[in-house]
Write a protein that holds these residues in place. Structure first.
Motif, PDB file in Angstrom:
ATOM      1  N   ALA A  58      21.039  12.650  -1.479  1.00 51.44           N
ATOM      2  CA  ALA A  58      19.624  12.388  -1.731  1.00 51.44           C
ATOM      3  C   ALA A  58      18.946  13.587  -2.383  1.00 51.44           C
ATOM      4  O   ALA A  58      18.155  13.444  -3.324  1.00 51.44           O
ATOM      5  N   GLY A  59      19.239  14.771  -1.872  1.00 48.97           N
ATOM      6  CA  GLY A  59      18.665  15.973  -2.459  1.00 48.97           C
ATOM      7  C   GLY A  59      19.149  16.195  -3.881  1.00 48.97           C
ATOM      8  O   GLY A  59      18.376  16.601  -4.763  1.00 48.97           O
ATOM      9  N   LEU A  60      20.427  15.902  -4.122  1.00 49.73           N
ATOM     10  CA  LEU A  60      20.983  16.085  -5.463  1.00 49.73           C
ATOM     11  C   LEU A  60      20.357  15.120  -6.460  1.00 49.73           C
ATOM     12  O   LEU A  60      20.105  15.471  -7.609  1.00 49.73           O
ATOM     13  N   VAL A  61      20.100  13.871  -6.031  1.00 45.06           N
ATOM     14  CA  VAL A  61      19.490  12.883  -6.922  1.00 45.06           C
ATOM     15  C   VAL A  61      18.085  13.319  -7.329  1.00 45.06           C
ATOM     16  O   VAL A  61      17.718  13.270  -8.505  1.00 45.06           O
ATOM     17  N   LEU A  62      17.286  13.756  -6.353  1.00 45.77           N
ATOM     18  CA  LEU A  62      15.912  14.162  -6.654  1.00 45.77           C
ATOM     19  C   LEU A  62      15.866  15.415  -7.517  1.00 45.77           C
ATOM     20  O   LEU A  62      15.078  15.513  -8.454  1.00 45.77           O
ATOM     21  N   LEU A  63      16.731  16.375  -7.214  1.00 43.27           N
ATOM     22  CA  LEU A  63      16.617  17.697  -7.823  1.00 43.27           C
ATOM     23  C   LEU A  63      17.644  17.942  -8.916  1.00 43.27           C
ATOM     24  O   LEU A  63      17.872  19.084  -9.300  1.00 43.27           O
ATOM     25  N   GLN A  64      18.278  16.869  -9.427  1.00 47.54           N
ATOM     26  CA  GLN A  64      19.349  17.076 -10.394  1.00 47.54           C
ATOM     27  C   GLN A  64      18.877  17.858 -11.620  1.00 47.54           C
ATOM     28  O   GLN A  64      19.560  18.796 -12.066  1.00 47.54           O
ATOM     29  N   SER A  65      17.716  17.512 -12.157  1.00 47.02           N
ATOM     30  CA  SER A  65      17.220  18.220 -13.340  1.00 47.02           C
ATOM     31  C   SER A  65      16.803  19.651 -12.998  1.00 47.02           C
ATOM     32  O   SER A  65      17.052  20.592 -13.769  1.00 47.02           O
ATOM     33  N   ILE A  66      16.173  19.823 -11.833  1.00 51.63           N
ATOM     34  CA  ILE A  66      15.716  21.152 -11.422  1.00 51.63           C
ATOM     35  C   ILE A  66      16.899  22.078 -11.152  1.00 51.63           C
ATOM     36  O   ILE A  66      16.875  23.267 -11.493  1.00 51.63           O
ATOM     37  N   LEU A  67      17.968  21.548 -10.542  1.00 51.38           N
ATOM     38  CA  LEU A  67      19.155  22.364 -10.261  1.00 51.38           C
ATOM     39  C   LEU A  67      19.833  22.805 -11.554  1.00 51.38           C
ATOM     40  O   LEU A  67      20.319  23.936 -11.656  1.00 51.38           O
ATOM     41  N   ILE A  68      19.878  21.922 -12.538  1.00 51.76           N
ATOM     42  CA  ILE A  68      20.458  22.308 -13.826  1.00 51.76           C
ATOM     43  C   ILE A  68      19.583  23.361 -14.500  1.00 51.76           C
ATOM     44  O   ILE A  68      20.078  24.371 -15.013  1.00 51.76           O
TER      45      ILE A  68
END
Length: 494
Positions: free
Chosen positions: A286-296
């Motif tokens: 869930a965290g990865l889905v929401l923050l995928q663009s921010i993490l990249i």
């Protein structure tokens, strides 16, 4: 040979069930499956693209100026990710009850149209409060998808076709990621070249919302609610399509709520194993889905580069979801395929986290590749488990009750997930919890495999001992709305 008589409370498929089993040759079976694949599967695939794209608008908007324009703090942004699933949690049991009362495809079509309107309204949101209301309503409407899709898959396909078909429609999340990245890039680039009063993230919300409205209306008008109402089948093919599903031993369905089946769902140990698996596997996802663009972007890429870098991740998602789903059906070892998918994700997560622990920008391209594989495969095991829900639960009320429990817990996992990512910009604590939880999820899958193998062996032995006593004829028992405890012919997909 004839058809069974009308029985109160069953759905329309029961009228097409023959008293005795009908032999269907492989050529006829392939013809029926091909028609279903051409006339049903595309609706599921396109709708899953829209659902994932619509849900992901917030992720793209996070690097398109949303936070600055609506004056959101980092904490408020993660709450927008979580509140979506507050609506999801409340609505999931309601949707599952409606799926028993109405055709799932019709109910979903209404929800799609409504969420398209809700998504387009995101463009009018100017602050945190407005976005919170919009995201809550959106989550409540989109809760219809996963639980509805598992029921639709079970209603059209044999149990050893579920893994591949679930893999096909779930792999559309990857296609949605790719398409979403390109549309978001186009909105940002277009606004940069031709400045307007409407922000790029608002344009994205309006476009995706309008497409969903049109699709929902078309789905209501043209998608077949069931095999016996399909205009692409002749009357003979409708009988054959129902007969094809006899091997599932899952019944013809019932519109009546049966309290004892609901009780059985709550008392079945597998229900709580599903709950444990969902929490341990999907809180990190869930965290990865929401923050995928921010993490990249945290790896030092620009906004435009970040949006385009969603494309490789989407491609990997397609390969993983379809590949492991196909492997599950090919080997008829669904739990082992899910375990393999879980280990695959865990390996890339460990590499991504390990490289980042040296230094946030140490071998950033190595971190990026590891992130692509980790994020692209993070929900693959879950989608295989969804196909197990389709195959391993009998009784309409038991199935919808289990769906309510599991997808309500999925909402809890996705509500909690973004809150574990509260230490930006590198999220060290969230990464540690990810490793621990994914390890737990793999252990649960191993327990599923052992339990279902043991139960099948026990049923085989008991059936052999009683076969001579009770006779070999099975009559039409498999077309009754029985639970897995009542139907002695039923075997769990392992």
């Amino acid at each position: 040979m004839g058809h069974v008589k009308e029985v109160k409370g069953v759905d329309k498929m029961f009228a097409y069930a023959s008293i005795d089993a009908i032999s269907i040759d492989e050529a006829t079976n392939k013809k029926l499956v091909r028609k279903i694949d051409l006339n049903v599967l595309p609706w599921l695939c396109v709708l899953y693209i829209l659902q994932y794209l619509d849900k992901g608008v917030l992720s793209y908007a996070g690097v398109m100026g949303l936070q600055a324009e609506t004056r959101l703090s980092s904490s408020q942004y993660t709450w927008l990710g979580s509140i979506y699933y507050a609506g999801y949690i409340v609505a999931a049991p309601i949707h599952n009850r409606m799926f028993q009362a109405y055709a799932p495809s019709k109910w979903i079509a209404c929800c799609v149209t409504a969420w398209g309107v809700t998504l387009a309204c995101m463009a009018s949101c100017e602050n945190f409060a407005g976005l919170m209301v919009q995201r809550t309503i959106l989550g409540a409407l989109e809760a219809s998808i996963n639980c509805g899709f598992s029921l639709i898959t079970a209603a059209w396909y044999r149990k050893y076709e579920h893994g591949t078909r679930t893999g096909i429609w779930s792999s559309c999340t990857g296609l949605a990621t790719m398409i979403g990245g390109l549309i978001a890039f186009g909105c940002v680039d277009g606004q940069a070249k031709h400045p307007s009063a409407i922000s790029s993230w608002k344009i994205l919300a309006i476009i995706t919302g309008l497409v969903s409205i049109v699709f929902g209306i078309c789905m209501w008008l043209f998608m077949a609610p069931s095999a016996v109402e399909a205009r692409f089948f002749s009357e003979e093919e409708k009988v054959q399509a129902v007969e094809r599903l006899r091997q599932n031993h899952q019944g013809a369905g019932s519109t009546q709520y049966k309290r004892y089946q609901a009780k059985e769902a709550f008392l079945d140990i597998r229900t709580w194993m599903y709950v444990t698996f969902v929490l341990s596997s999907q809180i990190p996802a869930a965290g990865l889905v929401l923050l995928q663009s921010i993490l990249i972007k945290s790896l030092g890429f620009t906004t435009k580069e970040t949006l385009l870098l969603n494309i490789p991740q989407g491609f990997i998602n397609i390969l993983c979801n379809f590949g492991f789903g196909f492997l599950a059906d090919l080997t008829r070892q669904r739990s082992l395929a899910a375990i393999a998918a879980g280990i695959f994700s865990l390996f890339w997560a460990a590499l991504y986290i390990g490289l980042g622990n040296v230094d946030p920008f140490y071998k950033r391209y190595g971190q990026l590749v590891a992130y692509f594989f980790m994020s692209g495969s993070c929900s693959t095991a879950w989608f295989i488990v969804i196909s197990m829900l389709s195959s391993n639960v009998l009784g309409t009320t038991k199935k919808t009750t289990l769906n309510s429990i599991v997808f309500l817990i999925l909402g809890v996992a996705y509500f909690v997930g973004p809150q574990t990512f509260r230490d930006p910009p590198f999220y060290a604590h969230a990464k540690i919890s990810l490793i621990v939880l994914w390890t737990v999820s793999i252990c649960v899958l191993g327990a599923f495999y052992a339990l279902n193998r043991w139960e099948n062996d026990k049923r085989d032995k008991a059936w052999e001992e009683r076969q001579d006593e009770e006779g070999k004829g099975t009559g039409n028992i498999e077309f009754m709305d029985l639970t897995d405890k009542e139907n002695k012919l039923f075997r769990y997909v392992v």
